[in-house]
Design an enzyme around this catalytic site. Structure first.
Site, PDB file in Angstrom:
ATOM      1  N   LYS A  11       3.568  23.769  33.357  1.00 26.11           N
ATOM      2  CA  LYS A  11       4.303  24.674  34.251  1.00 26.11           C
ATOM      3  C   LYS A  11       3.331  25.677  34.900  1.00 26.11           C
ATOM      4  O   LYS A  11       2.178  25.786  34.490  1.00 26.11           O
ATOM      5  CB  LYS A  11       5.398  25.375  33.436  1.00 26.11           C
ATOM      6  CG  LYS A  11       6.448  24.392  32.882  1.00 26.11           C
ATOM      7  CD  LYS A  11       7.516  25.121  32.058  1.00 26.11           C
ATOM      8  CE  LYS A  11       8.599  24.157  31.586  1.00 26.11           C
ATOM      9  NZ  LYS A  11       9.657  24.851  30.798  1.00 26.11           N
ATOM     10  N   TYR A  51      15.993  19.859  37.091  1.00 24.51           N
ATOM     11  CA  TYR A  51      16.764  20.575  36.073  1.00 24.51           C
ATOM     12  C   TYR A  51      18.271  20.525  36.327  1.00 24.51           C
ATOM     13  O   TYR A  51      19.000  21.423  35.901  1.00 24.51           O
ATOM     14  CB  TYR A  51      16.288  22.032  35.988  1.00 24.51           C
ATOM     15  CG  TYR A  51      15.002  22.223  35.206  1.00 24.51           C
ATOM     16  CD1 TYR A  51      14.878  21.775  33.888  1.00 24.51           C
ATOM     17  CD2 TYR A  51      13.907  22.898  35.761  1.00 24.51           C
ATOM     18  CE1 TYR A  51      13.707  21.964  33.158  1.00 24.51           C
ATOM     19  CE2 TYR A  51      12.737  23.094  35.037  1.00 24.51           C
ATOM     20  CZ  TYR A  51      12.645  22.623  33.729  1.00 24.51           C
ATOM     21  OH  TYR A  51      11.486  22.819  33.005  1.00 24.51           O
ATOM     22  N   PHE A  59      20.244  31.382  33.044  1.00 23.21           N
ATOM     23  CA  PHE A  59      18.804  31.453  33.304  1.00 23.21           C
ATOM     24  C   PHE A  59      18.354  30.509  34.422  1.00 23.21           C
ATOM     25  O   PHE A  59      17.183  30.513  34.797  1.00 23.21           O
ATOM     26  CB  PHE A  59      18.011  31.166  32.020  1.00 23.21           C
ATOM     27  CG  PHE A  59      18.278  29.812  31.392  1.00 23.21           C
ATOM     28  CD1 PHE A  59      17.665  28.671  31.873  1.00 23.21           C
ATOM     29  CD2 PHE A  59      19.154  29.698  30.304  1.00 23.21           C
ATOM     30  CE1 PHE A  59      17.905  27.432  31.293  1.00 23.21           C
ATOM     31  CE2 PHE A  59      19.400  28.458  29.720  1.00 23.21           C
ATOM     32  CZ  PHE A  59      18.774  27.328  30.217  1.00 23.21           C
ATOM     33  N   ARG A  87       7.609  15.419  22.639  1.00 24.24           N
ATOM     34  CA  ARG A  87       8.410  16.615  22.328  1.00 24.24           C
ATOM     35  C   ARG A  87       7.878  17.312  21.082  1.00 24.24           C
ATOM     36  O   ARG A  87       7.841  18.545  21.022  1.00 24.24           O
ATOM     37  CB  ARG A  87       9.882  16.238  22.109  1.00 24.24           C
ATOM     38  CG  ARG A  87      10.593  15.703  23.347  1.00 24.24           C
ATOM     39  CD  ARG A  87      11.023  16.773  24.303  1.00 24.24           C
ATOM     40  NE  ARG A  87      12.100  17.603  23.802  1.00 24.24           N
ATOM     41  CZ  ARG A  87      12.776  18.481  24.558  1.00 24.24           C
ATOM     42  NH1 ARG A  87      12.483  18.612  25.852  1.00 24.24           N
ATOM     43  NH2 ARG A  87      13.725  19.207  24.045  1.00 24.24           N
ATOM     44  N   THR A  93      11.942  24.444  22.282  1.00 23.77           N
ATOM     45  CA  THR A  93      12.148  25.119  23.565  1.00 23.77           C
ATOM     46  C   THR A  93      11.733  26.583  23.484  1.00 23.77           C
ATOM     47  O   THR A  93      11.058  27.098  24.369  1.00 23.77           O
ATOM     48  CB  THR A  93      13.628  25.000  23.981  1.00 23.77           C
ATOM     49  OG1 THR A  93      13.965  23.608  24.048  1.00 23.77           O
ATOM     50  CG2 THR A  93      13.881  25.652  25.322  1.00 23.77           C
ATOM     51  N   ARG A 104       3.375  24.785  22.375  1.00 22.18           N
ATOM     52  CA  ARG A 104       4.070  26.072  22.559  1.00 22.18           C
ATOM     53  C   ARG A 104       3.803  27.007  21.383  1.00 22.18           C
ATOM     54  O   ARG A 104       3.682  28.229  21.562  1.00 22.18           O
ATOM     55  CB  ARG A 104       5.565  25.837  22.739  1.00 22.18           C
ATOM     56  CG  ARG A 104       5.914  25.226  24.111  1.00 22.18           C
ATOM     57  CD  ARG A 104       7.332  24.727  24.133  1.00 22.18           C
ATOM     58  NE  ARG A 104       7.772  24.237  25.447  1.00 22.18           N
ATOM     59  CZ  ARG A 104       8.847  23.490  25.637  1.00 22.18           C
ATOM     60  NH1 ARG A 104       9.595  23.130  24.582  1.00 22.18           N
ATOM     61  NH2 ARG A 104       9.184  23.091  26.837  1.00 22.18           N
ATOM     62  N   ASN A 114       7.300  29.067  28.786  1.00 20.01           N
ATOM     63  CA  ASN A 114       6.878  28.196  27.677  1.00 20.01           C
ATOM     64  C   ASN A 114       5.906  27.084  28.091  1.00 20.01           C
ATOM     65  O   ASN A 114       5.743  26.096  27.380  1.00 20.01           O
ATOM     66  CB  ASN A 114       8.086  27.674  26.896  1.00 20.01           C
ATOM     67  CG  ASN A 114       9.009  26.793  27.723  1.00 20.01           C
ATOM     68  OD1 ASN A 114       8.698  26.478  28.874  1.00 20.01           O
ATOM     69  ND2 ASN A 114      10.125  26.391  27.151  1.00 20.01           N
ATOM     70  N   HIS A 117       6.574  21.116  29.915  1.00 25.65           N
ATOM     71  CA  HIS A 117       7.835  20.363  29.908  1.00 25.65           C
ATOM     72  C   HIS A 117       7.562  18.968  29.364  1.00 25.65           C
ATOM     73  O   HIS A 117       6.520  18.379  29.639  1.00 25.65           O
ATOM     74  CB  HIS A 117       8.394  20.229  31.327  1.00 25.65           C
ATOM     75  CG  HIS A 117       9.469  19.174  31.438  1.00 25.65           C
ATOM     76  ND1 HIS A 117      10.785  19.431  31.145  1.00 25.65           N
ATOM     77  CD2 HIS A 117       9.398  17.855  31.762  1.00 25.65           C
ATOM     78  CE1 HIS A 117      11.485  18.312  31.299  1.00 25.65           C
ATOM     79  NE2 HIS A 117      10.668  17.339  31.669  1.00 25.65           N
ATOM     80  N   GLU A 128      12.847  11.214  35.547  1.00 20.29           N
ATOM     81  CA  GLU A 128      11.863  12.229  35.952  1.00 20.29           C
ATOM     82  C   GLU A 128      10.614  11.587  36.564  1.00 20.29           C
ATOM     83  O   GLU A 128      10.055  12.106  37.538  1.00 20.29           O
ATOM     84  CB  GLU A 128      11.507  13.110  34.744  1.00 20.29           C
ATOM     85  CG  GLU A 128      12.665  14.000  34.310  1.00 20.29           C
ATOM     86  CD  GLU A 128      12.490  14.677  32.963  1.00 20.29           C
ATOM     87  OE1 GLU A 128      13.416  15.386  32.531  1.00 20.29           O
ATOM     88  OE2 GLU A 128      11.428  14.507  32.326  1.00 20.29           O
TER      89      GLU A 128
END
Ligand code: DAT
Ligand code: MG
Length: 150
Positions: A11, A51, A59, A87, A93, A104, A114, A117, A128
């Protein structure tokens, strides 16, 4: 399967903080194969598609603004159980719930910053990958494959 694919994205905060190399290094060292990579500043419309499942959350507007605030690194990584393993490598998250040793858990603190993704299912990974790489990904044989898989 050995060649499951996942969509991993660094990100804007991860890019700004200079963590691109470290994050890529983790996937390389684990044994995943890189099949697509680009630095891209996405439009809000594109991010709203990415998203789409979160539309309506409080948010959501802030998330879209943050994600559009600078370039992201879009990547496709391929390998054994890539979606679930990706993941685990990212962490939870909420970074405060991410184990030390995860990306993270090692590099961030706030859920809204964070840094990375990762697709949450094979189905969303394929969706995606199509959204971020409409041009398609690379196909090549990794010379390491017989040393990483039986
Ligand atoms: P993940 O990125 O772990 O798949 P998600 O898909 O539920 O998590 O949410 C997408 C992103 O939205 C997440 O990485 C950070 C942001 N987000 C999620 N929950 C949030 C919250 N409660 N407050 C602020 N941002 C949140
Ligand atoms: Mg998600």
């Amino acid at each position: 399967s050995n060649n499951e694919r996942t969509y991993i994205m660094i990100k804007p905060d991860g890019v700004q903080r200079g963590l691109v190399g470290k994050i890529i290094q983790r996937f390389e060292e684990r044994g995943f194969k890189l099949t697509a990579l680009k630095l891209v500043q996405a439009t809000e419309a594109h991010l709203e598609q990415h998203y789409a499942d979160l539309k309506g959350k409080g948010f959501f507007p802030g998330l879209i603004k943050y994600m559009a605030s600078g370039p992201v690194v879009a990547m496709v990584w391929e390998g054994l159980d890539a979606v679930k393993t990706g993941r685990v490598m990212l962490g939870a998250t909420n970074p405060l719930q991410s184990p030390v040793g995860s990306i993270r858990g090692d590099y961030c603190l706030a859920v809204g910053r964070n840094i990375c993704h990762g697709s949450d299912s094979v189905e969303s990974a394929e969706k995606e990958i199509g959204l971020w790489f409409p041009e398609g990904v690379n196909q090549y044989i990794s010379a390491l494959e017989p040393w990483i898989f039986e």
